[in-house]
Design a protein around this motif. Sequence first.
Motif, short mmCIF file in Angstrom:
data_model
loop_
_atom_site.label_atom_id
_atom_site.label_comp_id
_atom_site.label_asym_id
_atom_site.label_seq_id
_atom_site.Cartn_x
_atom_site.Cartn_y
_atom_site.Cartn_z
N PHE A 46 0.80 -1.23 0.00
CA PHE A 46 0.00 0.00 0.00
C PHE A 46 0.84 1.28 0.00
O PHE A 46 0.28 2.38 -0.07
N MET A 47 2.16 1.16 0.07
CA MET A 47 3.00 2.34 0.20
C MET A 47 3.00 3.22 -1.06
O MET A 47 3.09 4.45 -0.95
N VAL A 90 1.44 -4.83 11.60
CA VAL A 90 2.43 -5.90 11.45
C VAL A 90 3.76 -5.37 10.90
O VAL A 90 4.83 -5.67 11.42
N GLN A 91 3.68 -4.57 9.83
CA GLN A 91 4.89 -4.14 9.14
C GLN A 91 5.45 -2.82 9.67
O GLN A 91 6.61 -2.50 9.43
N LYS A 92 4.60 -2.04 10.33
CA LYS A 92 5.03 -0.77 10.94
C LYS A 92 5.69 0.17 9.95
O LYS A 92 6.68 0.84 10.24
N LYS A 93 5.09 0.26 8.75
CA LYS A 93 5.63 1.15 7.72
C LYS A 93 4.95 2.52 7.69
O LYS A 93 5.46 3.46 7.11
N PHE A 94 3.77 2.61 8.28
CA PHE A 94 3.05 3.88 8.29
C PHE A 94 2.06 3.89 9.45
O PHE A 94 1.84 2.87 10.11
N ASP A 95 1.45 5.06 9.67
CA ASP A 95 0.44 5.22 10.71
C ASP A 95 -0.69 6.05 10.11
O ASP A 95 -0.56 7.26 9.92
N LEU A 96 -1.80 5.40 9.81
CA LEU A 96 -2.87 6.06 9.08
C LEU A 96 -3.44 7.28 9.81
O LEU A 96 -3.67 8.32 9.21
N ASN A 97 -3.67 7.16 11.11
CA ASN A 97 -4.26 8.27 11.85
C ASN A 97 -3.30 9.44 12.05
O ASN A 97 -3.74 10.57 12.25
N LYS A 98 -2.00 9.18 12.01
CA LYS A 98 -1.02 10.26 12.16
C LYS A 98 -0.65 10.88 10.82
O LYS A 98 -0.39 12.09 10.74
#
Length: 327
Positions: free
Chosen positions: A78-79, A108-116
């Motif tokens: 999704f990046m 799981v992957q900790k590549k992004f933070d949707l709410n931030k």
Amino acid sequence: MTKQLICRRLALCLAGASLLGSALPVLAQTDFPNRPIKIVIPLPAGGAADVGVRTMALELEKSLKQPVVVENKPGGLFMLGLQSVLSAPADGYSVMHLNLGMVGVQVVQKKFDLNKQLIPLTIAGDTPMVLMVGPNSPHKTMKDLVAFGRANPGKLNYATPGQGAIEHLKIAQMEKAAGFTGVNVAYKGGPDMVKAVIGGEVDFTVAPAIFAMQFAPKGQVRVLAAIDQTRLKEFPDVPTIVEAGVNVSPLRIWSGFAVHPDTPPAIVQRLQRELAAAGVSLPVVEKLTPFGMTLKSSKTSEEFRQQIASDVLWMSEVVKDLKLEPN
């Protein structure tokens, strides 16, 4: 002209320029939109999400009086899609399509933070999920399945799209709550998972209720529980997962929309209002209901933000228990 008069005129000019400059962003916001809007889908073209967004785009064009372009940007967990929205100007002309799977990848992957990293706007709809077994399964109820799992650790197997997938995390949550353990068997997706259940390759799976609606009347699957807050109208005699004795949170596979975190509040409110209305419009409902979706919208942006936060919370707990690491 005296020096004092020149200074006074210069000050007035500067003040006028300053006022004009500060007014420009306000004018741009009240004029929104004045050019095409782009909706980025981080999934391939042709799927249910693609059909849904393109149907909504037609309704948005009517209300916004501007073209709405849909762009598919799959890949990179999704990046690729996310980065295209984050790198665009924060003016509301680039909108991100979200799905629950992105929350799973975040946890799981900790590549992004949707709410931030984004401002959530509204949910567009969701799909109820059920737990089902095959036609020849000895397990007639959820209690039967759990009792067998407790008495025979590791003997139950279940189909999911793979380790860390939403279905895997929810079943792992069930295992902990009910006190049994099973074996996760990976398949490509929902249709293959259900086919494996029908054929007896696995004992059970968690999948969209639309599959159960297709196969249960033919006796090809048996639905043991609705992973929902209330019983589903399509299966009124099937208990919810909590009623069946397994105390876990409901699971609905949702989709929605978000924008760049620096988008002006007035534009955020306009987009939230227009997207929420389009999502429950008659043409969209008629087009997407056959896909098993329940069309709905968030009352506010904050309501959608809280939904994402709630899903992050339960998934994070499961991921910690499973000791899943980014790969």
